[in-house]
Design an enzyme around this catalytic site. Structure first.
Site, PDB file in Angstrom:
ATOM      1  N   GLY A  10      74.552 -46.679 -93.675  1.00  0.00           N
ATOM      2  CA  GLY A  10      74.044 -45.460 -94.285  1.00  0.00           C
ATOM      3  C   GLY A  10      75.117 -44.432 -94.554  1.00  0.00           C
ATOM      4  O   GLY A  10      74.868 -43.232 -94.451  1.00  0.00           O
ATOM      5  N   GLY A  14      75.319 -37.604 -96.756  1.00  0.00           N
ATOM      6  CA  GLY A  14      74.996 -36.874 -95.540  1.00  0.00           C
ATOM      7  C   GLY A  14      75.974 -37.073 -94.412  1.00  0.00           C
ATOM      8  O   GLY A  14      77.196 -37.119 -94.597  1.00  0.00           O
ATOM      9  N   ILE A  15      75.434 -37.220 -93.208  1.00  0.00           N
ATOM     10  CA  ILE A  15      76.238 -37.317 -91.997  1.00  0.00           C
ATOM     11  C   ILE A  15      77.116 -38.567 -92.013  1.00  0.00           C
ATOM     12  O   ILE A  15      78.278 -38.530 -91.609  1.00  0.00           O
ATOM     13  CB  ILE A  15      75.319 -37.278 -90.766  1.00  0.00           C
ATOM     14  CG1 ILE A  15      74.712 -35.876 -90.636  1.00  0.00           C
ATOM     15  CG2 ILE A  15      76.069 -37.657 -89.494  1.00  0.00           C
ATOM     16  CD1 ILE A  15      73.516 -35.796 -89.717  1.00  0.00           C
ATOM     17  N   GLY A  16      76.575 -39.681 -92.479  1.00  0.00           N
ATOM     18  CA  GLY A  16      77.362 -40.913 -92.549  1.00  0.00           C
ATOM     19  C   GLY A  16      78.558 -40.785 -93.475  1.00  0.00           C
ATOM     20  O   GLY A  16      79.657 -41.252 -93.167  1.00  0.00           O
ATOM     21  N   SER A 136      68.560 -38.820 -82.105  1.00  0.00           N
ATOM     22  CA  SER A 136      68.081 -37.513 -82.571  1.00  0.00           C
ATOM     23  C   SER A 136      67.494 -36.765 -81.388  1.00  0.00           C
ATOM     24  O   SER A 136      67.038 -37.376 -80.408  1.00  0.00           O
ATOM     25  CB  SER A 136      67.009 -37.709 -83.649  1.00  0.00           C
ATOM     26  OG  SER A 136      66.277 -36.523 -83.871  1.00  0.00           O
ATOM     27  N   TYR A 161      58.687 -41.602 -85.824  1.00  0.00           N
ATOM     28  CA  TYR A 161      60.110 -41.264 -85.898  1.00  0.00           C
ATOM     29  C   TYR A 161      60.664 -41.029 -84.497  1.00  0.00           C
ATOM     30  O   TYR A 161      61.734 -41.549 -84.145  1.00  0.00           O
ATOM     31  CB  TYR A 161      60.321 -40.026 -86.763  1.00  0.00           C
ATOM     32  CG  TYR A 161      61.772 -39.615 -86.871  1.00  0.00           C
ATOM     33  CD1 TYR A 161      62.685 -40.416 -87.559  1.00  0.00           C
ATOM     34  CD2 TYR A 161      62.235 -38.446 -86.273  1.00  0.00           C
ATOM     35  CE1 TYR A 161      64.027 -40.064 -87.651  1.00  0.00           C
ATOM     36  CE2 TYR A 161      63.571 -38.076 -86.369  1.00  0.00           C
ATOM     37  CZ  TYR A 161      64.460 -38.892 -87.059  1.00  0.00           C
ATOM     38  OH  TYR A 161      65.789 -38.537 -87.138  1.00  0.00           O
TER      39      TYR A 161
END
Length: 290
Positions: A10, A14-16, A136, A161
């Site tokens: 991923g 974003g973060i990746g 998370s 989630y």
């Protein structure tokens, strides 16, 4: 000079993406894995000025894609120095993987469980390799309902989630225990970004989040670059020993510089983790060999 080989699932946005950029600047050779070829091409173009980077298709909802990806990596590299299990989906409509599991549990946990197991021999070839599981703060309220992993007996997106992110923590902690028992130098670490903007907000569609979210949320929460600080810390800090839970140091772990926290130890439940490990091996067909 030999380069550390790092795989980031991923990593196209974003973060990746920000994690990939930072590691390239630290002279890592980075392989980005994602299900979206177009986004992969765009990401590679943006990242190439920073170092040696490549892209390979990977659909974590499809066991055949996972095995094909792992076969490619195991043929291409004699050792893997870091695997960052970053890809994920968040609160999509009820959707299922190829094997019929609810999408968040299937991608966020089972897909990464299978991928890690298939790449483990190459990781164990490298000295003190890192396996970084991106969880998370949603894991705090998570629990595993083994009776409803397809969501057919009721589906609440955020509950599922939280379940998938709790599974990430349990898997990472259990993996570290098994690695330590095998006297392996490979380390498994859990990291979370706090509240940070990412394409998880697309709700699993693979498209960009809607315009309002893209405009409003970056003003309210930290950037993807700041959210990537915890994964980068987990992947590179030389003092880590494995098993740590790493997240932002600010209010309620929402933002701030990364720090090792005891929260992961508080959330860990050995009995549930062992049950999840055995279940995951059975349904993925991936048996870990230490």
């Amino acid at each position: 000079m030999n380069q550390n080989v790092t795989i980031i699932t991923g990593g196209t946005s974003g973060i990746g993406f920000e994690t990939a950029k930072a590691l390239l600047q630290k002279n890592h050779r980075v392989l980005i894995a994602s299900r979206n070829a177009a986004r992969g091409k765009t990401a590679i173009s943006a990242l190439q000025p920073f170092g040696k980077v490549e892209f390979k298709l990977l659909d974590l909802a499809d066991p055949a894609s996972i095995r094909s990806f792992a076969d490619h990596v195991n043929k291409e590299y004699t050792a893997i120095h870091c695997l960052i299990n970053n890809a994920g989906v968040m609160i999509p409509p009820l959707t299922h993987t190829v094997e019929g599991f609810e999408l968040q549990f299937g991608i966020n946990h089972l897909g990464h469980f299978a991928l890690t197991g298939l790449l483990l021999p190459q990781l164990m070839e490298a000295n003190r390799a890192r396996i970084v599981m991106i969880s998370s703060i949603a894991a705090i309220k998570g629990f595993i309902d083994f009776t409803n992993l397809d969501g057919k007996n009721g589906y609440k997106p955020m509950v599922f989630y939280r379940q998938s992110k709790f599974a990430n923590l349990l898997f990472s902690k259990q993996l570290q225990q098994n690695l330590r028992s095998a006297n392996s130098s490979t380390l498994a670490v859990t990291a979370h970004p706090g509240l940070a903007y990412s394409n998880l907000l697309s709700r699993g569609s693979g498209k960009e989040a809607n315009l309002l979210i893209r405009k409003l949320l970056p003003r309210l929460i930290q950037s993807s670059a700041n959210g990537a600080c915890s994964p980068i810390y987990a992947a590179t800090d030389p003092l880590l020993e494995g098993g740590e839970w790493i997240g932002p140091s600010g209010h309620r772990s929402w933002y701030g510089a990364p720090v090792v926290s005891t929260l992961g130890d508080q959330l860990y439940d050995e009995q549930t983790a062992d049950k999840l490990w055995q279940f995951s091996q059975e349904v993925t067909g991936v048996t870990y060999s230490f």
